[in-house]
Each structure stands twice: as structure tokens, then as C-alpha cells.
Design a protein around this motif. Structure first.
Motif, short mmCIF file in Angstrom:
data_model
loop_
_atom_site.label_atom_id
_atom_site.label_comp_id
_atom_site.label_asym_id
_atom_site.label_seq_id
_atom_site.Cartn_x
_atom_site.Cartn_y
_atom_site.Cartn_z
N TYR A 91 0.85 -1.17 -0.05
CA TYR A 91 0.03 0.15 0.01
C TYR A 91 0.99 1.19 0.16
O TYR A 91 1.79 1.26 0.60
N LYS A 92 0.46 2.23 -0.86
CA LYS A 92 1.12 3.44 -0.67
C LYS A 92 0.36 4.52 -0.12
O LYS A 92 -0.73 4.85 -0.27
N GLY A 93 1.22 5.01 1.02
CA GLY A 93 0.75 6.09 1.84
C GLY A 93 -0.25 5.88 3.31
O GLY A 93 -0.20 6.36 4.25
N GLN A 138 4.22 1.83 2.41
CA GLN A 138 5.27 2.72 1.49
C GLN A 138 4.88 4.07 2.29
O GLN A 138 3.67 4.45 1.77
N ASP A 168 6.88 10.52 -2.06
CA ASP A 168 5.83 10.65 -2.96
C ASP A 168 4.36 10.45 -2.11
O ASP A 168 3.34 10.82 -2.56
N PHE A 169 4.51 9.90 -1.03
CA PHE A 169 3.12 9.48 -0.44
C PHE A 169 2.77 9.99 1.02
O PHE A 169 1.44 9.90 1.65
#
Length: 126
Positions: free
Chosen positions: A5-7, A51, A55-56
Motif C-alpha cells: 500500500y502506498k501512503g 510505503q 511521494d506518499f
């Protein structure tokens, strides 16, 4: 099975009463190195990789809520580093924690080897 998962993690994941938590950073110095990844597992051959950073961002409301949930035991190895970097970047201090390194130092007084590798080798034959 691994889920990336991102963020943040989704809010519909149901976790067991205890989870293993580990962090990864760009290095080992909290004052310099940023938090990149939080890994969570309930021990059912499922790992959640979250993550963070660049960027997140670090808002991660669902992850923060999970870490603050005192009904879930969070198991760390060498919790000192993980707790410090989580506090710095996520702004929360996890509740209901257990550190396997401290437990090893208290229970295994016959040795000075308390690393995760030594614990797994001695206690799990892995």
C-alpha cells in the motif's frame, strides 16, 4: 502473501489481537534518515507493506489508528528504533507494545546475544 500500500492501509483490514511491526528507514539515524516503510503481519502468512515518505507523505490515518489501538498488541524486535522513527514521522507513539529484544535480555541472562537471528535460531530452530 504480501500486500503493498502506498501512503496508508485500507480501513477495512481486520487485524488479529497481536501483530508484528517493523520499520525500514533510509539509515539508522533518526535525526537524518527518513521512514520509508512499515511492515505489519498477524502471522497468517500475510504481510502488509505500507510505503511512506517522498511521494506518499506521512498522514496515514488508518495506520496511525492501528498503532494507537491499545486492544492490539504490537510486537517489535528492538522497539527503541521503530518507536522513535514512528513518533518522529507519524507523530504517534504505539500503544500496547512488546519488545522481543528486551524480553530476551530479561529471560536469557546466560548470553549476550539478543539479536533476532539468534532468537530465531535458538527458540524456533530457524
Amino acid at each position: 502473501m504480501n500486500y503493498l500500500y502506498k501512503g496508508d492501509i485500507p480501513n477495512n483490514i481486520k487485524f488479529a489481537s497481536s501483530i508484528a511491526v517493523d520499520t525500514e528507514a533510509m539509515g539508522l539515524k533518526n535525526s537524518r534518515d527518513r521512514l520509508c516503510l512499515v511492515q505489519i503481519s498477524s502471522g497468517e502468512d500475510v504481510t502488509y507493506l505500507i510505503q511512506l515518505g517522498a511521494d506518499f507523505g506521512y498522514s496515514a490515518p488508518n495506520l496511525k489508528s492501528l498503532l494507537k489501538d491499545s486492544s492490539i498488541l504490537k510486537i517489535f524486535h528492538y522497539a527503541r528504533f521503530d518507536l522513535a522513527i514512528i513518533k518522529k514521522y507519524l507523530g504517534v507513539l504505539p500503544k500496547n507494545i512488546y519488545c522481543t529484544k528486551i524480553a530476551s535480555k530479561l529471560a536469557r541472562t546466560y548470553t549476550d546475544r539478543h539479536g533476532l537471528r539468534e532468537l530465531c535460531k535458538e527458540l524456533l530452530n530457524v
